[in-house]
Motif scaffolding. Structure first.
Motif, PDB file in Angstrom:
ATOM      1  N   THR A 128       1.075  -1.410   0.215  1.00  0.00           N
ATOM      2  CA  THR A 128      -0.340   0.615   0.153  1.00  0.00           C
ATOM      3  C   THR A 128       0.985   1.093  -0.506  1.00  0.00           C
ATOM      4  O   THR A 128       0.050   2.036  -0.367  1.00  0.00           O
ATOM      5  CB  THR A 128      -0.661   0.366   1.270  1.00  0.00           C
ATOM      6  N   PRO A 156       1.601  -4.278  -8.010  1.00  0.00           N
ATOM      7  CA  PRO A 156       0.976  -2.896  -8.743  1.00  0.00           C
ATOM      8  C   PRO A 156      -0.984  -2.508  -7.996  1.00  0.00           C
ATOM      9  O   PRO A 156      -1.443  -1.582  -8.079  1.00  0.00           O
ATOM     10  CB  PRO A 156       0.583  -2.963  -9.952  1.00  0.00           C
ATOM     11  N   ASP A 157      -1.462  -3.707  -8.252  1.00  0.00           N
ATOM     12  CA  ASP A 157      -2.949  -3.693  -7.798  1.00  0.00           C
ATOM     13  C   ASP A 157      -3.468  -2.704  -6.619  1.00  0.00           C
ATOM     14  O   ASP A 157      -4.005  -2.626  -5.947  1.00  0.00           O
ATOM     15  CB  ASP A 157      -3.219  -5.507  -7.729  1.00  0.00           C
ATOM     16  N   LYS A 159      -1.299  -0.214  -5.120  1.00  0.00           N
ATOM     17  CA  LYS A 159      -1.490   1.325  -5.130  1.00  0.00           C
ATOM     18  C   LYS A 159      -0.483   1.615  -5.352  1.00  0.00           C
ATOM     19  O   LYS A 159      -0.440   3.326  -4.911  1.00  0.00           O
ATOM     20  CB  LYS A 159      -2.899   1.526  -6.197  1.00  0.00           C
ATOM     21  N   SER A 161       2.784   1.699  -5.025  1.00  0.00           N
ATOM     22  CA  SER A 161       3.949   1.970  -6.413  1.00  0.00           C
ATOM     23  C   SER A 161       3.282   3.538  -6.898  1.00  0.00           C
ATOM     24  O   SER A 161       3.983   5.060  -6.770  1.00  0.00           O
ATOM     25  CB  SER A 161       4.083   1.472  -7.551  1.00  0.00           C
ATOM     26  N   GLU A 162       2.247   3.361  -6.771  1.00  0.00           N
ATOM     27  CA  GLU A 162       1.482   5.012  -7.634  1.00  0.00           C
ATOM     28  C   GLU A 162       0.993   6.150  -6.875  1.00  0.00           C
ATOM     29  O   GLU A 162       1.356   7.566  -6.790  1.00  0.00           O
ATOM     30  CB  GLU A 162      -0.137   4.833  -7.718  1.00  0.00           C
ATOM     31  N   GLN A 166       3.612   9.513  -6.760  1.00  0.00           N
ATOM     32  CA  GLN A 166       1.992  10.869  -6.679  1.00  0.00           C
ATOM     33  C   GLN A 166       2.691  12.053  -5.254  1.00  0.00           C
ATOM     34  O   GLN A 166       2.480  13.359  -5.146  1.00  0.00           O
ATOM     35  CB  GLN A 166       0.823  10.336  -6.449  1.00  0.00           C
ATOM     36  N   GLU A 178       0.932  -9.526  -9.876  1.00  0.00           N
ATOM     37  CA  GLU A 178      -0.333  -8.932 -10.483  1.00  0.00           C
ATOM     38  C   GLU A 178      -0.989  -9.589  -9.648  1.00  0.00           C
ATOM     39  O   GLU A 178      -0.766 -10.941  -9.289  1.00  0.00           O
ATOM     40  CB  GLU A 178      -0.932  -8.220 -11.629  1.00  0.00           C
TER      41      GLU A 178
END
Length: 180
Positions: A128, A156-157, A159, A161-162, A166, A178
């Protein structure tokens, strides 16, 4: 997928429904019994950071310590510890982060990094992103800069890293899985 990635994934194991039903746990412990896999991982990270401005590695409790210490030794830079709250002696600074159910906290010693330091945050896995984001907050509050967040595995599922990206922090991982 490169040969190294294929080999490393072949050594790791996935344990279904652990620690709870529906979770596919990515177990890295077999990597430590395989010198070839361990060297591939260490060499990949060392090559990435050998000619950079990184001055410190902030390694996250506990599996991040294992790879982080190898990297710090080979790069000849300090290793600083990001631990669960209450585990470090002396004066510390801590930050909480959200878990699926509740919160947790990590801490660093206040003299671990300082102004002008360029810190690589290293963990074994990004889920996370909460732990790395909490560590980055502490590092910045101590006056240092976060160079990048790195991990062996990205999920990545979830999120994480996102969220880290950000927040303006570059992310690098060797492997991604995945699904949960």
């Amino acid at each position: 997928m490169s040969f190294d990635e294929c080999y490393i994934k072949s050594v790791m194991r996935t344990i279904p429904d652990w620690p709870e039903p529906g979770v596919m746990f990515r177990d890295i412990t077999p990597l430590f019994k395989d010198p070839k896999a361990l060297r591939m991982i260490a060499d990949s990270f060392i090559q990435r950071y050998i000619d950079t401005e990184v001055t410190h590695i902030a390694s996250i409790d506990a599996r991040g310590f294992l790879f982080g210490s190898i990297m710090a030794y080979q790069l000849n830079i300090p290793l600083v510890l990001v631990r669960k709250k209450g585990k470090l002696p002396g004066k510390t600074i801590h930050r909480e982060y959200a878990l699926e159910y509740g919160t947790a906290a990590v801490e660093m010693q206040v003299d671990a990094v300082s102004k002008g330091d360029k810190v690589l945050i290293f963990d074994d896995l990004i889920a996370t992103g909460g732990t790395i984001l909490a560590a980055s907050t502490i590092i910045k509050e101590l006056g240092a800069e976060v160079y990048e967040a790195a991990a062996l595995i990205d999920l990545p599922d979830l999120k994480g890293s996102e969220l880290i990206q950000q927040a303006g922090i570059p992310v690098y991982t060797l492997l991604a899985y995945e699904g949960l």
